[in-house]
Design a protein around this motif. Structure first.
Motif, short mmCIF file in Angstrom:
data_model
loop_
_atom_site.label_atom_id
_atom_site.label_comp_id
_atom_site.label_asym_id
_atom_site.label_seq_id
_atom_site.Cartn_x
_atom_site.Cartn_y
_atom_site.Cartn_z
N ARG A 176 47.49 -0.16 26.76
CA ARG A 176 47.61 -0.76 25.42
C ARG A 176 48.26 0.27 24.52
O ARG A 176 48.08 1.47 24.69
N CYS A 177 48.99 -0.24 23.53
CA CYS A 177 49.64 0.65 22.58
C CYS A 177 49.78 -0.07 21.25
O CYS A 177 50.13 -1.26 21.20
N ALA A 178 49.52 0.65 20.17
CA ALA A 178 49.79 0.15 18.82
C ALA A 178 50.61 1.23 18.12
O ALA A 178 50.27 2.42 18.20
N ILE A 234 53.85 6.50 14.29
CA ILE A 234 52.48 6.85 14.69
C ILE A 234 52.12 5.90 15.83
O ILE A 234 52.30 4.69 15.71
N ARG A 235 51.62 6.46 16.93
CA ARG A 235 51.26 5.65 18.10
C ARG A 235 49.88 6.03 18.59
O ARG A 235 49.52 7.20 18.62
N VAL A 236 49.15 5.01 19.01
CA VAL A 236 47.91 5.21 19.75
C VAL A 236 48.10 4.50 21.09
O VAL A 236 48.37 3.30 21.12
N ASP A 237 48.02 5.27 22.16
CA ASP A 237 48.23 4.76 23.52
C ASP A 237 46.94 4.88 24.32
O ASP A 237 46.25 5.90 24.24
N LEU A 238 46.63 3.84 25.08
CA LEU A 238 45.44 3.82 25.93
C LEU A 238 45.86 3.51 27.35
O LEU A 238 46.74 2.67 27.58
N GLN A 239 45.23 4.20 28.31
CA GLN A 239 45.38 3.87 29.72
C GLN A 239 43.99 3.83 30.34
O GLN A 239 43.19 4.75 30.13
N ASP A 240 43.71 2.77 31.08
CA ASP A 240 42.53 2.71 31.93
C ASP A 240 43.06 2.88 33.35
O ASP A 240 43.78 2.02 33.85
N LEU A 241 42.75 4.00 33.95
CA LEU A 241 43.24 4.32 35.29
C LEU A 241 42.13 4.08 36.30
O LEU A 241 41.29 4.93 36.53
N ASN A 242 42.14 2.89 36.87
CA ASN A 242 41.14 2.46 37.83
C ASN A 242 41.80 2.46 39.20
O ASN A 242 42.98 2.15 39.30
N PRO A 243 41.08 2.77 40.28
CA PRO A 243 41.70 2.74 41.61
C PRO A 243 42.33 1.40 41.96
O PRO A 243 43.26 1.34 42.76
N PHE A 294 52.72 -3.43 12.43
CA PHE A 294 52.71 -2.57 13.61
C PHE A 294 53.17 -3.36 14.82
O PHE A 294 53.14 -4.58 14.85
N ALA A 295 53.59 -2.63 15.85
CA ALA A 295 53.95 -3.22 17.12
C ALA A 295 52.79 -3.03 18.07
O ALA A 295 52.04 -2.05 17.97
N TYR A 296 52.63 -3.97 19.00
CA TYR A 296 51.50 -3.93 19.92
C TYR A 296 51.98 -4.27 21.32
O TYR A 296 52.82 -5.14 21.52
N TYR A 297 51.41 -3.57 22.30
CA TYR A 297 51.70 -3.86 23.70
C TYR A 297 50.39 -3.81 24.49
O TYR A 297 49.54 -2.95 24.24
N SER A 298 50.25 -4.71 25.44
CA SER A 298 49.12 -4.71 26.35
C SER A 298 49.61 -5.20 27.70
O SER A 298 50.35 -6.18 27.77
#
Length: 93
Positions: free
Chosen positions: A36-38, A21-30, A86-90
């Motif tokens: 981030r991912c857990a 199970i993964r939750v992935d986030l992206q903030d796409l700013n210019p 859980f594993a975490y990435y940022s």
């Protein structure tokens, strides 16, 4: 599946399989991109904590996380409270 998107470029996805199970986030700013991912590898532990069958996992996680700009934080908090590894990435690109 995409569970959140806002006008500022934040996108959050939830991925569910019997092995992860993964939750992935992206903030796409210019000016920068932030990610981030857990992820949880032991899906059976999470189902046990929730007291549900795998077939009901998606609906339960959607109730907790869908349309929440802080879905990654909510997922991590939930995992911590129930002592699920859980594993975490940022990172910033």
């Amino acid at each position: 599946m995409k569970i959140y998107e806002d006008k500022f470029g934040r996108l959050i996805w939830l991925s569910i399989s019997p092995s992860e199970i993964r939750v992935d986030l992206q903030d796409l700013n210019p000016e920068f991109e932030y990610e981030r991912c857990a992820s949880v590898k032991n899906v059976n532990d999470l189902c046990t904590v929730l007291r549900i069958h795998f077939d009901d996992l998606e609906a339960n996680l959607l109730m907790l996380l869908q349309n929440q700009g802080n879905a990654v934080d909510l997922f991590i908090k939930y995992l911590d409270e129930h002592q699920i590894s859980f594993a975490y990435y940022s990172g910033i690109r």
